[in-house]
Enzyme design. Structure first.
Site, PDB file in Angstrom:
ATOM      1  N   LYS A   1      79.030  80.112  69.169  1.00  0.00           N
ATOM      2  CA  LYS A   1      79.479  81.071  69.828  1.00  0.00           C
ATOM      3  C   LYS A   1      80.995  81.344  69.590  1.00  0.00           C
ATOM      4  O   LYS A   1      81.494  82.701  69.459  1.00  0.00           O
ATOM      5  CB  LYS A   1      78.907  81.036  71.293  1.00  0.00           C
ATOM      6  CG  LYS A   1      77.448  80.758  71.601  1.00  0.00           C
ATOM      7  CD  LYS A   1      76.693  81.763  71.019  1.00  0.00           C
ATOM      8  CE  LYS A   1      75.215  81.355  71.077  1.00  0.00           C
ATOM      9  NZ  LYS A   1      74.330  82.633  70.773  1.00  0.00           N
TER      10      LYS A   1
ATOM     11  N   HIS B   1      74.744  88.709  67.240  1.00  0.00           N
ATOM     12  CA  HIS B   1      73.828  87.782  67.885  1.00  0.00           C
ATOM     13  C   HIS B   1      72.623  88.013  67.327  1.00  0.00           C
ATOM     14  O   HIS B   1      71.801  88.554  68.355  1.00  0.00           O
ATOM     15  CB  HIS B   1      74.041  87.846  69.229  1.00  0.00           C
ATOM     16  CG  HIS B   1      73.625  86.616  70.245  1.00  0.00           C
ATOM     17  ND1 HIS B   1      73.115  86.709  71.805  1.00  0.00           N
ATOM     18  CD2 HIS B   1      73.259  85.350  69.810  1.00  0.00           C
ATOM     19  CE1 HIS B   1      72.580  85.911  71.922  1.00  0.00           C
ATOM     20  NE2 HIS B   1      72.622  84.986  71.029  1.00  0.00           N
TER      21      HIS B   1
ATOM     22  N   TYR C   1      78.732  71.026  76.805  1.00  0.00           N
ATOM     23  CA  TYR C   1      77.340  71.754  76.702  1.00  0.00           C
ATOM     24  C   TYR C   1      77.392  72.771  75.647  1.00  0.00           C
ATOM     25  O   TYR C   1      78.085  73.662  75.943  1.00  0.00           O
ATOM     26  CB  TYR C   1      76.611  71.949  77.994  1.00  0.00           C
ATOM     27  CG  TYR C   1      75.360  72.158  77.767  1.00  0.00           C
ATOM     28  CD1 TYR C   1      74.566  71.006  78.235  1.00  0.00           C
ATOM     29  CD2 TYR C   1      74.354  73.217  77.528  1.00  0.00           C
ATOM     30  CE1 TYR C   1      73.021  71.049  78.244  1.00  0.00           C
ATOM     31  CE2 TYR C   1      73.233  73.343  77.386  1.00  0.00           C
ATOM     32  CZ  TYR C   1      72.594  72.123  77.739  1.00  0.00           C
ATOM     33  OH  TYR C   1      71.055  72.117  77.521  1.00  0.00           O
TER      34      TYR C   1
ATOM     35  N   ARG D   1      76.123  77.693  79.130  1.00  0.00           N
ATOM     36  CA  ARG D   1      77.409  78.501  78.779  1.00  0.00           C
ATOM     37  C   ARG D   1      78.025  78.903  80.278  1.00  0.00           C
ATOM     38  O   ARG D   1      77.294  79.189  81.324  1.00  0.00           O
ATOM     39  CB  ARG D   1      77.329  79.528  78.190  1.00  0.00           C
ATOM     40  CG  ARG D   1      77.181  79.245  76.703  1.00  0.00           C
ATOM     41  CD  ARG D   1      77.019  80.608  75.997  1.00  0.00           C
ATOM     42  NE  ARG D   1      75.642  81.252  76.184  1.00  0.00           N
ATOM     43  CZ  ARG D   1      75.463  82.520  76.782  1.00  0.00           C
ATOM     44  NH1 ARG D   1      76.779  82.912  77.461  1.00  0.00           N
ATOM     45  NH2 ARG D   1      74.386  83.119  77.096  1.00  0.00           N
TER      46      ARG D   1
ATOM     47  N   CYS E   1      65.720  85.118  75.135  1.00  0.00           N
ATOM     48  CA  CYS E   1      64.864  86.381  75.273  1.00  0.00           C
ATOM     49  C   CYS E   1      64.014  86.275  73.871  1.00  0.00           C
ATOM     50  O   CYS E   1      63.380  87.505  73.695  1.00  0.00           O
ATOM     51  CB  CYS E   1      65.554  87.695  75.458  1.00  0.00           C
ATOM     52  SG  CYS E   1      66.366  87.974  77.013  1.00  0.00           S
TER      53      CYS E   1
ATOM     54  N   ARG F   1      67.481  71.995  75.713  1.00  0.00           N
ATOM     55  CA  ARG F   1      67.469  72.427  74.229  1.00  0.00           C
ATOM     56  C   ARG F   1      67.130  71.365  73.485  1.00  0.00           C
ATOM     57  O   ARG F   1      67.398  70.267  73.444  1.00  0.00           O
ATOM     58  CB  ARG F   1      68.896  72.844  74.013  1.00  0.00           C
ATOM     59  CG  ARG F   1      69.220  74.237  74.863  1.00  0.00           C
ATOM     60  CD  ARG F   1      69.507  75.548  74.214  1.00  0.00           C
ATOM     61  NE  ARG F   1      69.663  76.851  75.139  1.00  0.00           N
ATOM     62  CZ  ARG F   1      69.747  77.854  74.385  1.00  0.00           C
ATOM     63  NH1 ARG F   1      69.461  78.162  73.341  1.00  0.00           N
ATOM     64  NH2 ARG F   1      70.081  78.961  75.303  1.00  0.00           N
TER      65      ARG F   1
ATOM     66  N   ASP G   1      69.694  82.694  65.558  1.00  0.00           N
ATOM     67  CA  ASP G   1      70.701  83.322  66.424  1.00  0.00           C
ATOM     68  C   ASP G   1      72.159  84.091  65.956  1.00  0.00           C
ATOM     69  O   ASP G   1      72.463  84.770  66.826  1.00  0.00           O
ATOM     70  CB  ASP G   1      71.265  81.693  67.225  1.00  0.00           C
ATOM     71  CG  ASP G   1      71.890  81.933  68.538  1.00  0.00           C
ATOM     72  OD1 ASP G   1      71.338  82.636  69.303  1.00  0.00           O
ATOM     73  OD2 ASP G   1      73.011  81.637  68.809  1.00  0.00           O
TER      74      ASP G   1
ATOM     75  N   SER H   1      70.552  86.069  75.123  1.00  0.00           N
ATOM     76  CA  SER H   1      70.127  84.644  75.429  1.00  0.00           C
ATOM     77  C   SER H   1      68.731  84.297  76.025  1.00  0.00           C
ATOM     78  O   SER H   1      68.662  85.018  76.872  1.00  0.00           O
ATOM     79  CB  SER H   1      71.142  83.759  75.959  1.00  0.00           C
ATOM     80  OG  SER H   1      72.429  83.960  75.250  1.00  0.00           O
TER      81      SER H   1
HETATM   82  P1  GTP Z   1      69.181  81.780  72.597  1.00  0.00           P
HETATM   83  O1  GTP Z   1      69.041  80.524  71.832  1.00  0.00           O
HETATM   84  O2  GTP Z   1      69.547  81.421  73.851  1.00  0.00           O
HETATM   85  O3  GTP Z   1      70.066  82.662  72.055  1.00  0.00           O
HETATM   86  O4  GTP Z   1      67.805  82.525  72.979  1.00  0.00           O
HETATM   87  P2  GTP Z   1      66.450  83.164  71.998  1.00  0.00           P
HETATM   88  O5  GTP Z   1      66.822  84.471  72.086  1.00  0.00           O
HETATM   89  O6  GTP Z   1      66.598  82.381  70.644  1.00  0.00           O
HETATM   90  O7  GTP Z   1      65.283  82.795  73.092  1.00  0.00           O
HETATM   91  P3  GTP Z   1      64.041  81.989  72.634  1.00  0.00           P
HETATM   92  O8  GTP Z   1      63.155  82.483  71.405  1.00  0.00           O
HETATM   93  O9  GTP Z   1      64.252  80.351  72.779  1.00  0.00           O
HETATM   94  O10 GTP Z   1      63.117  82.346  73.945  1.00  0.00           O
HETATM   95  C1  GTP Z   1      63.303  82.126  74.933  1.00  0.00           C
HETATM   96  C2  GTP Z   1      62.062  82.190  76.110  1.00  0.00           C
HETATM   97  O11 GTP Z   1      61.354  83.644  75.836  1.00  0.00           O
HETATM   98  C3  GTP Z   1      61.127  81.029  75.837  1.00  0.00           C
HETATM   99  O12 GTP Z   1      60.725  80.566  77.089  1.00  0.00           O
HETATM  100  C4  GTP Z   1      59.934  81.876  75.466  1.00  0.00           C
HETATM  101  O13 GTP Z   1      58.694  81.245  75.948  1.00  0.00           O
HETATM  102  C5  GTP Z   1      60.164  83.411  75.709  1.00  0.00           C
HETATM  103  N1  GTP Z   1      59.343  84.101  74.935  1.00  0.00           N
HETATM  104  C6  GTP Z   1      59.857  84.376  73.633  1.00  0.00           C
HETATM  105  N2  GTP Z   1      59.121  85.399  72.669  1.00  0.00           N
HETATM  106  C7  GTP Z   1      58.298  85.847  73.807  1.00  0.00           C
HETATM  107  C8  GTP Z   1      57.261  87.052  73.878  1.00  0.00           C
HETATM  108  O14 GTP Z   1      56.855  87.504  72.763  1.00  0.00           O
HETATM  109  N3  GTP Z   1      56.451  87.189  74.932  1.00  0.00           N
HETATM  110  C9  GTP Z   1      57.020  86.397  75.977  1.00  0.00           C
HETATM  111  N4  GTP Z   1      56.200  86.715  77.194  1.00  0.00           N
HETATM  112  N5  GTP Z   1      57.706  85.591  75.971  1.00  0.00           N
HETATM  113  C10 GTP Z   1      58.456  85.367  75.061  1.00  0.00           C
HETATM  114  C1  SPV Z   2      72.748  81.264  74.008  1.00  0.00           C
HETATM  115  O1  SPV Z   2      73.238  81.156  75.262  1.00  0.00           O
HETATM  116  O2  SPV Z   2      72.839  82.515  73.483  1.00  0.00           O
HETATM  117  C2  SPV Z   2      72.577  80.162  73.000  1.00  0.00           C
HETATM  118  C3  SPV Z   2      72.869  78.812  73.449  1.00  0.00           C
HETATM  119  O3  SPV Z   2      72.213  80.227  71.957  1.00  0.00           O
HETATM  120  S1  SPV Z   2      74.488  78.497  73.391  1.00  0.00           S
HETATM  121  O4  SPV Z   2      74.805  77.983  72.151  1.00  0.00           O
HETATM  122  O5  SPV Z   2      74.702  77.429  74.587  1.00  0.00           O
HETATM  123  O6  SPV Z   2      75.211  79.470  73.700  1.00  0.00           O
HETATM  124 MN    MN Z   3      72.339  82.670  71.442  1.00  0.00          MN
END
Ligand code: GTP
Ligand code: SPV
Ligand code: MN
Length: 596
Positions: free
Chosen positions: A218, A238, A209, A69, A262, A377, A285, A260
């Site tokens: 979003k 979110h 993207y 983004r 996290c 992704r 999400d 994002s």
């Molecule tokens: P968006 O799709 O961008 O909104 O992100 P999301 O919040 O769904 O993030 P996602 O679950 O894909 O996590 C992203 C990163 O955080 C990954 O690289 C994970 O390895 C790391 N992560 C997730 N959960 C944990 C956790 O409990 N502990 C640690 N140390 N890292 C974590």
């Molecule tokens: C985020 O960035 O929070 C995502 C990926 O879930 S995107 O759809 O590219 O915004």
């Molecule tokens: Mn997201």
């Protein structure tokens, strides 16, 4: 296909501006999808992965300038500048439309204009919203088919009704005879991700993207929907949504907002490390929420797929995500192995010799560059998730017992704490902070405030958004049924720079405490920031190494929080006189509890 006059005119008007060679109305069928993917393979935009390893799956590499983004090119074009607020880029709608009409003119020369009818939310449910996206990208069509309910059924349900118009072009017209780029897009200063919240319109130009281009996600389901929700009295957030069943068979649903990259996808699908517990996924999400007739707050997932972060997803950390992208998946900016499969850092196997990086070079360990882009992704259908919740498509939604907020905080913030009441919980949401990640381009490293994880996604003034959350609590049909609010932090680090808490499947131990608080059975210590668990009230069975760390993991240090209060003061100042009194009061109460 049933096409209303209004829709036909909208499409024809845009076609006259964009001047595509062909107009194609997407019916959403399997044959159509295959035809489009075959074209993408033939033109070199995509590679079909090996069917024995990754059935019916495709691999795309984006342009290196178009990998996430673009927040500085994302605009909220409300009539009044103050309605966009201090956290959004603003431009007057007429001015933005003037600029973009010039950009869209002739932007689809040499290309096909695709019309994508899609529904956010189960088709035909009264909470769902129908959008029509125009795009000139096959990548976008095939991703939207996974991420939304897409195709001719949507037009049948729409009839003559209103839709949210979503206009998109990658902004790379082709002269006759010109060879197409593998990933066409426009340079950064020509990218515009524009929202018109007063008229519910989206105009996106120049990027192909993710959230810039898959406009249901979003743009519609968060930025436009949050502004609608503000006007109409509901919530567009979110947030992941998950079901948690305890060993006695009692089930609760919770929703969690983390910025994002996290941990939403990871938490939504976690495999509990405690015996007898079960987790099921409703969404990873986005959550749309309204009060039900019983006074409880109900949530639906408006999406139909996962656009998940690939790096560090593995059979160890998130097996359910790995199984969700086992087949029928589109991979973007991962690495490609010589045997026609994908690879990324942290996938759990060594990188095979001869692997090609996301920038299409032979992987070279010596140059230190990762093989997969950090924001690589997978786009996977939600129905492929082994733990998808039986009610994930229930148009009524699922009742929410608790909200979690959180982010990546290396210091200060304990593993979990509970707000004293609703407005204190809203305050916790309003001060969420996180170290920045790769999900957006061009952000300064360090901790930034990301209120409710909505900083890049709120379609109106963030101060008014806090006020909306206060209102939801005030106007709740039955305040005793409001979700309890918690803050979590899986990312606290020790002096050695390592995470103190094991995270992932062990996060169930925190969810257990959360649910026992909801049920009124777990004990807690009252601290100035909220209720923190007694050390003994988190089940650490099987984690002997963590027992000694618990003090550091749960600690609330006055010195840290005095510094945090300075940062909160700076943060609150941004919102000026549109910061609700309740948020000022909550901050005063926090300082008073610390005696500062
Ligand atoms: P968006 O799709 O961008 O909104 O992100 P999301 O919040 O769904 O993030 P996602 O679950 O894909 O996590 C992203 C990163 O955080 C990954 O690289 C994970 O390895 C790391 N992560 C997730 N959960 C944990 C956790 O409990 N502990 C640690 N140390 N890292 C974590
Ligand atoms: C985020 O960035 O929070 C995502 C990926 O879930 S995107 O759809 O590219 O915004
Ligand atoms: Mn997201």
């Amino acid at each position: 296909m049933k096409i209303s006059k209004k829709l036909e005119k909208w499409v024809n008007d845009w076609a006259a501006i964009c001047q595509p060679d062909v107009i194609h109305w997407c019916d959403g069928s399997e044959e159509e999808n295959q035809r489009l993917l075959d074209i993408a393979v033939k033109t070199g935009a995509a590679i079909k992965l090996d069917d024995s390893k990754r059935p019916n799956s495709y691999y795309f590499q984006s342009d290196p300038s178009d990998v996430a983004r673009v927040e500085n090119r994302t605009f909220i074009c409300s009539e009044k500048e103050e309605d966009a607020g201090p956290t959004n880029n603003w431009m007057a709608p007429a001015e933005m439309k003037r600029i973009l009409l010039a950009e869209f003119t002739g932007s689809m020369k040499g290309r096909t204009l695709y019309v994508i009818p899609f529904s956010m939310g189960p088709l035909g449910s009264n909470i769902a919203k129908i959008g029509i996206q125009i795009t000139d990208s096959i990548y976008v069509v095939t991703n939207m088919r996974i991420m939304t309910r897409m195709g001719k059924e949507v037009l049948d349900v729409l009839g003559d009704g209103d839709f949210i118009p979503c206009m998109h072009s990658v902004g790379a017209p082709l002269e006759s005879g010109q060879q197409d780029a593998k990933w066409p897009c426009a340079p950064i200063e020509k990218k515009f991700i524009s929202h018109f919240p007063d008229t519910n319109e989206i105009w996106s130009f120049g990027s192909g993207y993710g959230g810039n281009a898959l406009l249901g996600k979003k743009c519609l389901a968060l930025r436009i929907a949050s502004a609608m929700a503000h006007r109409e009295g509901w919530l567009a957030e979110h947030m992941l949504i998950m079901g948690i069943t305890n060993p006695q068979g009692k089930k609760h649903y919770i929703a969690a907002a983390f910025p994002s990259a996290c941990g939403k996808t990871n938490l939504a699908m976690l495999i509990p490390s405690l015996p007898g517990w079960k987790v099921e996924t409703v969404g990873d999400d986005i959550a749309w929420m309204k009060f039900g007739n019983d006074g409880k707050l109900y949530a639906i997932n408006p999406e139909a797929g996962f656009f998940g972060v690939a790096p560090y997803t593995s059979m160890e950390t998130n097996p359910n995500a790995m199984l969700s992208c086992r087949a029928n998946t589109i991979f973007t900016n991962t690495a490609l192995t010589p045997d026609g499969d994908i690879w990324w850092e942290g996938i759990g196997q060594d990188i095979p010799d001869g692997t090609i990086t996301w920038t299409n070079e032979l992987y070279d360990k010596a140059n230190g560059k990762p093989a997969a882009n950090p924001n690589a992704r997978f786009t996977a259908p939600a129905r492929e998730c082994p733990v998808i919740d039986p009610d994930w498509e229930n148009p009524k939604g699922v009742p929410i017992s608790a909200f979690l907020f959180g982010g990546r905080r290396p210091g200060t913030v304990p593993l979990v704490y509970q707000a004293f009441n609703w407005n204190h919980g809203v305050f916790l949401g309003s001060i969420v902070g996180s170290e920045v990640t790769a999900a957006a381009i061009g952000l300064k490293a360090g901790v930034r405030r990301d209120p409710f994880a909505m900083l890049p996604f709120c379609g109106y003034h963030m101060g008014d958004y806090f006020g909306h959350w206060v209102n939801i609590g005030e106007k709740a049909p039955d305040k005793s049924k409001l979700p309890l609010i918690f803050n979590v932090n899986w990312f606290r680090k020790g002096p050695d720079g390592k995470f103190l808490w094991p995270g992932y499947g062990d996060n169930i131990r925190v969810l257990q405490w959360v649910i026992e608080r909801v049920e009124g059975t777990a004990s807690a210590v009252e601290t100035p920031i909220g209720f923190v668990p007694e050390k003994s009230s988190i089940d650490l069975t099987g984690l002997p190494d963590v027992i000694d760390q618990m003090e550091a993991i749960l600690k609330v240090e006055k010195e840290d929080w005095c510094h945090e209060c300075d940062l909160i003061a700076e943060h609150q100042k941004i919102f000026g006189d549109r910061l609700p009194e309740e948020m000022k009061n909550q901050f005063e109460l926090l300082k008073k509890r610390f005696g500062v």
